[in-house]
Design an enzyme around this catalytic site. Structure first.
Site, mmCIF file in Angstrom:
data_model
loop_
_atom_site.group_PDB
_atom_site.id
_atom_site.type_symbol
_atom_site.label_atom_id
_atom_site.label_comp_id
_atom_site.label_asym_id
_atom_site.label_seq_id
_atom_site.Cartn_x
_atom_site.Cartn_y
_atom_site.Cartn_z
ATOM 1 N N ASP A 41 -4.820 11.633 18.203
ATOM 2 C CA ASP A 41 -3.458 11.909 18.672
ATOM 3 C C ASP A 41 -3.466 12.755 19.941
ATOM 4 O O ASP A 41 -2.669 12.529 20.845
ATOM 5 C CB ASP A 41 -2.642 12.602 17.589
ATOM 6 C CG ASP A 41 -2.305 11.674 16.421
ATOM 7 O OD1 ASP A 41 -2.547 10.457 16.530
ATOM 8 O OD2 ASP A 41 -1.800 12.185 15.404
ATOM 9 N N LYS A 94 7.341 0.060 7.273
ATOM 10 C CA LYS A 94 7.030 1.066 6.271
ATOM 11 C C LYS A 94 8.264 1.808 5.803
ATOM 12 O O LYS A 94 9.269 1.888 6.508
ATOM 13 C CB LYS A 94 5.973 2.051 6.767
ATOM 14 C CG LYS A 94 6.248 2.721 8.082
ATOM 15 C CD LYS A 94 5.043 3.580 8.500
ATOM 16 C CE LYS A 94 4.887 3.622 9.978
ATOM 17 N NZ LYS A 94 3.734 4.369 10.412
ATOM 18 N N TYR A 129 4.231 7.231 2.194
ATOM 19 C CA TYR A 129 4.410 6.004 2.968
ATOM 20 C C TYR A 129 4.239 4.818 2.029
ATOM 21 O O TYR A 129 3.307 4.789 1.230
ATOM 22 C CB TYR A 129 3.327 5.849 4.045
ATOM 23 C CG TYR A 129 3.010 7.060 4.857
ATOM 24 C CD1 TYR A 129 3.503 7.209 6.143
ATOM 25 C CD2 TYR A 129 2.182 8.059 4.357
ATOM 26 C CE1 TYR A 129 3.192 8.319 6.906
ATOM 27 C CE2 TYR A 129 1.873 9.175 5.112
ATOM 28 C CZ TYR A 129 2.377 9.297 6.390
ATOM 29 O OH TYR A 129 2.063 10.397 7.136
ATOM 30 N N HIS A 151 5.926 5.548 15.196
ATOM 31 C CA HIS A 151 6.392 6.553 14.243
ATOM 32 C C HIS A 151 5.512 7.800 14.330
ATOM 33 O O HIS A 151 4.308 7.706 14.527
ATOM 34 C CB HIS A 151 6.334 5.986 12.823
ATOM 35 C CG HIS A 151 6.624 6.991 11.769
ATOM 36 N ND1 HIS A 151 5.646 7.512 10.955
ATOM 37 C CD2 HIS A 151 7.775 7.592 11.426
ATOM 38 C CE1 HIS A 151 6.196 8.384 10.134
ATOM 39 N NE2 HIS A 151 7.498 8.449 10.397
ATOM 40 N N HIS A 156 2.340 6.690 16.157
ATOM 41 C CA HIS A 156 1.480 5.604 15.706
ATOM 42 C C HIS A 156 2.255 4.308 15.529
ATOM 43 O O HIS A 156 3.418 4.319 15.150
ATOM 44 C CB HIS A 156 0.852 5.951 14.349
ATOM 45 C CG HIS A 156 0.044 7.205 14.366
ATOM 46 N ND1 HIS A 156 -0.086 8.006 13.260
ATOM 47 C CD2 HIS A 156 -0.658 7.818 15.349
ATOM 48 C CE1 HIS A 156 -0.852 9.049 13.555
ATOM 49 N NE2 HIS A 156 -1.210 8.953 14.820
ATOM 50 N N ASP A 212 -4.890 -0.086 15.047
ATOM 51 C CA ASP A 212 -4.218 1.194 15.271
ATOM 52 C C ASP A 212 -3.924 1.406 16.753
ATOM 53 O O ASP A 212 -4.793 1.194 17.598
ATOM 54 C CB ASP A 212 -5.080 2.363 14.785
ATOM 55 C CG ASP A 212 -5.170 2.440 13.276
ATOM 56 O OD1 ASP A 212 -4.398 1.734 12.593
ATOM 57 O OD2 ASP A 212 -6.017 3.204 12.776
ATOM 58 N N GLN A 241 0.840 -1.194 0.000
ATOM 59 C CA GLN A 241 0.000 0.000 0.000
ATOM 60 C C GLN A 241 0.877 1.247 0.000
ATOM 61 O O GLN A 241 1.832 1.330 0.761
ATOM 62 C CB GLN A 241 -0.878 -0.006 1.250
ATOM 63 C CG GLN A 241 -1.807 1.170 1.385
ATOM 64 C CD GLN A 241 -2.635 1.051 2.654
ATOM 65 O OE1 GLN A 241 -3.252 0.032 2.903
ATOM 66 N NE2 GLN A 241 -2.635 2.099 3.445
#
Length: 183
Positions: free
Chosen positions: A168, A72, A132, A119, A63, A143, A48
């Site tokens: 956040d 990633k 990303y 990250h 995250h 998540d 992705q």
């Protein structure tokens, strides 16, 4: 493309392209399967691609993903960001270490972040586009967010935070996240 290990985070790498500049601007390769293979990474594992646009002071993070985690490749394709990685892999030699980077559209440096690391980043320019490449399809049920200002992380964010998501803003501390993982 030059590949450099990140000493603070086991298994993390910086991939530095060689831009070819002239009066038109520049051209550079930002992904090279052979370079990834040279350090044992499967270039076909990435499934992705995503991009975010942020304005100066916006903070995104910290995250990570539960379950198998998420590896990633992160690159600032336009503008400049202050990027942070925290190793949260209990079996890692660099567990709880943090590393910070300034990524910019001028250099097109890519950061490889192993699964199990948190990250986040802050936009340093009026516009910052961050790209990303992720090795798993996104599953929002996995998540995990950690408070960006957790004193235990002691991240030296360079600018006052101008904007962040509600998720956040309301994120739990690292201690709370680790306690939840243990249960």
């Amino acid at each position: 493309m030059k590949l450099t290990e990140v000493p603070e985070i086991a298994g993390a790498f910086l991939l530095e392209p060689t831009p070819h500049a002239d009066e038109r601007g520049f051209f550079c390769r930002t992904f090279d399967a052979d370079v990834l293979r040279s350090v044992g990474l499967d270039p076909h594992a990435f499934v992705q691609d995503s991009v975010s646009r942020s304005v100066r002071g916006v903070l995104r993070g910290m995250h990570l993903r539960s379950g198998n985690g998420e590896a990633k490749l992160v690159r600032c394709s336009y503008g400049k960001i202050f990027d942070v990685v925290v190793d949260l892999r209990p079996d890692s030699a660099t567990y709880r270490n943090r590393a910070t980077f300034e990524l910019s559209g001028d250099t097109q440096v890519t950061l490889y972040i192993p699964a199990g690391c948190a990250h986040g980043f802050q936009a340093l320019t009026e516009t910052a586009d961050t790209s990303y490449r992720i090795d798993r399809p996104h599953d929002p049920t996995e998540d995990v967010t950690i408070a960006f200002d957790d004193p235990e992380l002691a991240i030296p964010w360079p600018l006052p935070v101008t904007l962040m998501s509600q998720r956040d803003r309301e994120a739990p501390s690292l201690a709370e996240v680790l306690k939840q993982k243990a249960n």
